[in-house]
Enzyme design. Structure first.
Site, short mmCIF file in Angstrom:
data_model
loop_
_atom_site.label_atom_id
_atom_site.label_comp_id
_atom_site.label_asym_id
_atom_site.label_seq_id
_atom_site.Cartn_x
_atom_site.Cartn_y
_atom_site.Cartn_z
N CYS A 1 -1.09 -4.87 -2.39
CA CYS A 1 0.20 -5.40 -1.93
C CYS A 1 1.36 -4.60 -2.50
O CYS A 1 1.26 -3.95 -3.56
CB CYS A 1 0.36 -6.85 -2.38
SG CYS A 1 -0.74 -8.02 -1.60
N GLU B 1 -3.05 -0.18 2.58
CA GLU B 1 -4.28 -0.78 3.07
C GLU B 1 -5.42 0.24 3.10
O GLU B 1 -5.21 1.44 2.84
CB GLU B 1 -4.03 -1.37 4.47
CG GLU B 1 -2.99 -2.48 4.42
CD GLU B 1 -2.76 -3.17 5.75
OE1 GLU B 1 -3.24 -2.68 6.80
OE2 GLU B 1 -2.09 -4.24 5.74
N ASN C 1 2.84 -1.80 0.53
CA ASN C 1 1.41 -2.13 0.64
C ASN C 1 0.65 -0.90 1.13
O ASN C 1 1.15 -0.11 1.94
CB ASN C 1 1.17 -3.36 1.52
CG ASN C 1 1.79 -3.32 2.89
OD1 ASN C 1 2.78 -2.63 3.12
ND2 ASN C 1 1.22 -4.08 3.81
N GLU D 1 4.19 -5.67 -3.87
CA GLU D 1 4.71 -6.14 -5.16
C GLU D 1 3.91 -5.58 -6.32
O GLU D 1 4.45 -5.16 -7.34
CB GLU D 1 4.68 -7.67 -5.23
CG GLU D 1 5.51 -8.36 -4.16
CD GLU D 1 4.72 -8.65 -2.90
OE1 GLU D 1 3.85 -7.83 -2.52
OE2 GLU D 1 4.99 -9.69 -2.27
N CYS E 1 2.28 -13.21 -1.90
CA CYS E 1 0.98 -13.89 -2.03
C CYS E 1 0.78 -14.35 -3.47
O CYS E 1 1.46 -13.92 -4.40
CB CYS E 1 -0.16 -12.96 -1.59
SG CYS E 1 -0.63 -11.72 -2.81
N CYS F 1 0.11 -11.67 -6.21
CA CYS F 1 1.31 -10.93 -6.63
C CYS F 1 2.21 -11.80 -7.50
O CYS F 1 2.81 -11.31 -8.47
CB CYS F 1 2.07 -10.40 -5.42
SG CYS F 1 1.19 -9.02 -4.65
N1 THU Z 1 1.03 -8.14 1.55
C1 THU Z 1 1.87 -7.65 0.59
O1 THU Z 1 2.07 -6.44 0.47
N2 THU Z 1 2.47 -8.55 -0.22
C2 THU Z 1 2.30 -9.90 -0.16
O2 THU Z 1 2.78 -10.61 -1.03
C3 THU Z 1 1.59 -10.48 0.98
C4 THU Z 1 0.73 -9.55 1.73
C5 THU Z 1 0.35 -7.19 2.42
C6 THU Z 1 -1.13 -7.13 2.23
C7 THU Z 1 -1.57 -6.59 3.58
O3 THU Z 1 -1.45 -5.18 3.53
C8 THU Z 1 -0.55 -7.14 4.54
O4 THU Z 1 0.58 -7.54 3.75
C9 THU Z 1 -1.03 -8.34 5.36
O5 THU Z 1 -1.58 -9.30 4.54
#
Ligand code: THU
Length: 135
Positions: free
Chosen positions: A57, A48, A46, A59, A88, A91
C-alpha cells in the site's frame, strides 16, 4: 499543529505520488505523504504484483521510505485516492508504530477531502507497550 502551507505541500505530494502508483490489477492508484519529524515529506504509492498478495500500500511505502531515511517519527499523513478513500487496517497499524494521534487528511486526486486523526481511524490500537520487556 500543522500550518496550512505544510498541509498543502503534503496534499500536493500525496497527489503527485499517486501518479507513480503501479496498480494495473486493482486500477486503484493511491498516493501517500507523511511529514517526518525532521520536517521533510516522505512519499509513497501502492506497488502491486501479479502475485496479488505481495502488493504494498501507498501509506506503508511512505512510512518505509521515511524509516529508510533514518527518521522514525511522523507528524501528519495525507492519502490521495480517486474517491478520498480511507486507509486499510494494516496501514493504520503501521502508521501508529511511528506516530501519535496525528492529523490525517483523506483526499481525492484534486486534493479535496476531509480531515481525521490517526487514533480516530484506529482506536485502542496494539502497540509496543503491550509486549513484554525484551531485556
Ligand atoms: N491500497 C493502498 O495503497 N492503501 C490503502 O490504505 C488501501 C488499499 C491499495 C492496495 C491495492 O494496490 C489497491 O489499493 C486496491 O486495494
Amino acid at each position: 499543529m500543522i500550518d496550512d502551507t505544510t498541509r498543502d505541500e503534503l496534499i500536493s505530494a500525496a497527489c503527485a505520488a499517486r501518479q507513480f502508483a503501479y496498480a494495473p490489477y486493482s486500477k486503484y492508484p493511491v498516493g501517500a505523504a507523511v511529514l517526518g519529524e525532521d520536517g521533510r515529506i516522505y512519499m509513497g504509492c501502492n506497488v502491486e504484483n501479479a502475485s496479488y498478495g505481495l502488493s504494498n500500500c501507498a501509506e506503508r511505502t511512505a512510512v518505509f521510505n521515511m524509516v529508510s531515511a533514518g527518521v522514525q517519527r511522523l507528524l501528519a499523513v495525507v492519502v490521495s485516492t480517486a474517491n478520498a478513500g480511507s486507509p486499510c487496517g494494516a496501514c493504520r497499524q503501521v502508521l501508529t508504530e511511528f506516530a501519535g494521534d496525528v492529523p490525517v487528511w483523506l483526499v481525492d486526486g484534486e486534493g479535496n477531502g476531509r480531515q481525521t486523526t490517526l487514533y480516530a481511524l484506529l482506536p485502542d490500537h496494539f502497540g509496543p507497550e503491550h509486549l513484554p520487556d525484551s531485556d
